[in-house]
Design a protein around this motif. Structure first.
Motif, mmCIF file in Angstrom:
data_model
loop_
_atom_site.group_PDB
_atom_site.id
_atom_site.type_symbol
_atom_site.label_atom_id
_atom_site.label_comp_id
_atom_site.label_asym_id
_atom_site.label_seq_id
_atom_site.Cartn_x
_atom_site.Cartn_y
_atom_site.Cartn_z
ATOM 1 N N GLY A 33 0.855 -1.169 0.006
ATOM 2 C CA GLY A 33 0.089 -0.094 0.043
ATOM 3 C C GLY A 33 0.777 1.299 0.073
ATOM 4 O O GLY A 33 2.195 1.076 -0.085
ATOM 5 N N ASP A 34 0.285 2.333 -0.263
ATOM 6 C CA ASP A 34 0.828 3.736 -0.037
ATOM 7 C C ASP A 34 1.224 4.032 1.386
ATOM 8 O O ASP A 34 0.559 5.061 1.936
ATOM 9 N N VAL A 35 2.316 3.493 1.973
ATOM 10 C CA VAL A 35 2.732 3.891 3.298
ATOM 11 C C VAL A 35 3.428 5.130 3.345
ATOM 12 O O VAL A 35 4.253 5.454 2.533
ATOM 13 N N VAL A 36 2.821 5.848 4.504
ATOM 14 C CA VAL A 36 3.666 7.115 4.560
ATOM 15 C C VAL A 36 4.101 7.234 5.858
ATOM 16 O O VAL A 36 5.264 8.194 6.245
ATOM 17 N N GLU A 37 3.915 6.269 7.080
ATOM 18 C CA GLU A 37 4.424 6.258 8.225
ATOM 19 C C GLU A 37 4.491 4.996 8.799
ATOM 20 O O GLU A 37 3.561 4.441 8.778
ATOM 21 N N SER A 38 5.443 4.847 9.755
ATOM 22 C CA SER A 38 5.388 3.574 10.437
ATOM 23 C C SER A 38 4.931 3.798 11.959
ATOM 24 O O SER A 38 5.628 4.940 12.637
ATOM 25 N N ILE A 39 3.958 3.394 12.446
ATOM 26 C CA ILE A 39 3.275 3.630 13.839
ATOM 27 C C ILE A 39 3.960 2.727 14.860
ATOM 28 O O ILE A 39 3.902 1.622 14.705
ATOM 29 N N LYS A 40 4.565 3.225 16.083
ATOM 30 C CA LYS A 40 5.093 2.552 16.998
ATOM 31 C C LYS A 40 3.890 1.696 17.613
ATOM 32 O O LYS A 40 3.387 2.355 18.431
ATOM 33 N N THR A 71 -1.134 4.591 6.000
ATOM 34 C CA THR A 71 -1.141 4.915 4.600
ATOM 35 C C THR A 71 -1.557 6.373 4.258
ATOM 36 O O THR A 71 -1.910 7.147 5.094
ATOM 37 N N SER A 72 -1.426 6.764 3.023
ATOM 38 C CA SER A 72 -2.013 8.196 2.471
ATOM 39 C C SER A 72 -3.057 8.450 2.719
ATOM 40 O O SER A 72 -3.650 9.639 2.972
ATOM 41 N N ASP A 73 -4.050 7.299 2.930
ATOM 42 C CA ASP A 73 -5.506 7.659 3.047
ATOM 43 C C ASP A 73 -5.890 7.663 4.548
ATOM 44 O O ASP A 73 -7.222 7.634 4.804
ATOM 45 N N ASN A 74 -4.883 7.884 5.388
ATOM 46 C CA ASN A 74 -5.180 7.701 6.826
ATOM 47 C C ASN A 74 -5.808 6.538 7.054
ATOM 48 O O ASN A 74 -6.447 6.360 8.264
ATOM 49 N N ALA A 75 -5.398 5.210 6.782
ATOM 50 C CA ALA A 75 -5.707 3.931 7.264
ATOM 51 C C ALA A 75 -4.680 3.401 7.448
ATOM 52 O O ALA A 75 -3.523 3.915 7.505
ATOM 53 N N TYR A 76 -4.813 2.216 8.049
ATOM 54 C CA TYR A 76 -3.597 1.398 8.819
ATOM 55 C C TYR A 76 -3.504 0.138 8.184
ATOM 56 O O TYR A 76 -4.412 -0.619 7.743
ATOM 57 N N LEU A 77 -2.499 -0.428 8.002
ATOM 58 C CA LEU A 77 -1.964 -1.663 7.635
ATOM 59 C C LEU A 77 -1.170 -2.562 9.018
ATOM 60 O O LEU A 77 -0.711 -1.861 9.548
ATOM 61 N N ILE A 78 -1.808 -3.662 9.252
ATOM 62 C CA ILE A 78 -1.203 -4.444 10.251
ATOM 63 C C ILE A 78 -0.484 -5.549 9.801
ATOM 64 O O ILE A 78 -0.833 -6.306 8.797
ATOM 65 N N ILE A 79 0.899 -5.609 10.114
ATOM 66 C CA ILE A 79 1.769 -6.711 9.731
ATOM 67 C C ILE A 79 2.315 -7.565 10.661
ATOM 68 O O ILE A 79 2.644 -7.185 12.000
ATOM 69 N N ASP A 80 2.301 -8.908 10.129
ATOM 70 C CA ASP A 80 3.167 -9.850 11.253
ATOM 71 C C ASP A 80 4.191 -10.456 10.289
ATOM 72 O O ASP A 80 4.001 -11.014 9.217
#
Ligand code: SF4
Length: 235
Positions: free
Chosen positions: A72-79, A107-116
């Motif tokens: 996705g269009d990621v803009v930031e990593s959230i701790k 992401t640029s849409d202000n939504a979140y991706l959760i990764i493992d």
């Protein structure tokens, strides 16, 4: 009904095809502390390494490395919150569901991706474990919603597989002053967002935990019989 505490990962065992309710009951009653459990720490070290490399890249570049750009269009990593704070208390089942999330990206849409992250090859074993990971990631999603990780756009497993094939002539690319390097190739597996899966798993966990006696073991598993023989000998 006393409160039951369970981690997202341990809850996921319920969804495995070879799930054993007896094993699950014993582990819950023992607070997941069983004898003879030796798990090599190297895998969590490698998962932490993947997490650190990718997080550092996102912080420096404001986007994902090209190998993961399809996430996705990621803009930031959230701790992510520490697991001691990343939990919910499910009212219906009185279960404290905890999570130890690997990565959250905005992401640029202000939504979140959760990764493992999983340090593993894409193999049939991983396919077998997929139902467990589906519960685990959906549990992170459920917990995350109560901690501001909302809306969640997608859940992903990111496999990091050691790349061990190289031509003899390339050996110098891997040798360093104090040892040698190992490359990793990443593979992506999306996981469907399915909140009902977590609710179902929580209900199953509560039902099994509340049994006064351990339920029957998994059909075909010989280990319980061997254990009883051991007890008989030790008497
Ligand atoms: S049947 Fe097998 S998996 Fe289940 S509790 Fe016994 S040893 Fe464990």
């Amino acid at each position: 009904m006393g409160q039951l505490r369970i981690s997202a990962k341990n809850l996921g065992a319920i969804a495995l095809a070879d799930f054993c309710p007896r094993c699950f009951w014993i582990k819950l009653k023992m607070g997941n502390k069983l004898p003879y459990q030796i798990f090599p720490g190297i895998f969590s070290t490698l998962d932490s390494y993947s997490k650190k490399v990718i997080d550092s890249w996102v912080k420096a570049h404001g986007t994902l490395p090209s190998s993961l750009s399809s996430l996705g269009d990621v803009v930031e990593s959230i701790k992510p919150l520490h697991h001691s704070r990343f939990f919910i208390e499910d009212e219906k089942t009185n279960i404290k569901l905890t999570g130890d999330i690997d990565a959250v990206f905005r992401t640029s849409d202000n939504a979140y991706l959760i990764i493992d992250y999983k340090t593993a090859k894409f193999t049939k074993t991983q396919d077998r474990l997929l139902p467990m990971y589906e519960v685990q990631l959906n549990a992170y999603c459920k917990i995350g919603k109560q901690h501001g990780i909302d809306p969640v756009e997608a859940l992903y497993l990111v496999y990091t597989e050691p790349s061990t094939n190289f031509e003899d002539s390339e050996y110098k690319d891997f040798v360093t002053e104090d040892g040698f390097m190992l490359n990793f190739v990443s593979g992506i597996r999306p996981v469907e967002i399915n909140p009902k899966l977590v609710d179902w798993s929580l209900e199953q966990a509560r039902t099994i935990y509340d049994l006064i006696k351990p339920p029957d073991g998994r059909e075909g598993c010989k280990d319980c019989g061997i254990l009883e023989q051991l007890f008989a000998i030790a008497k």
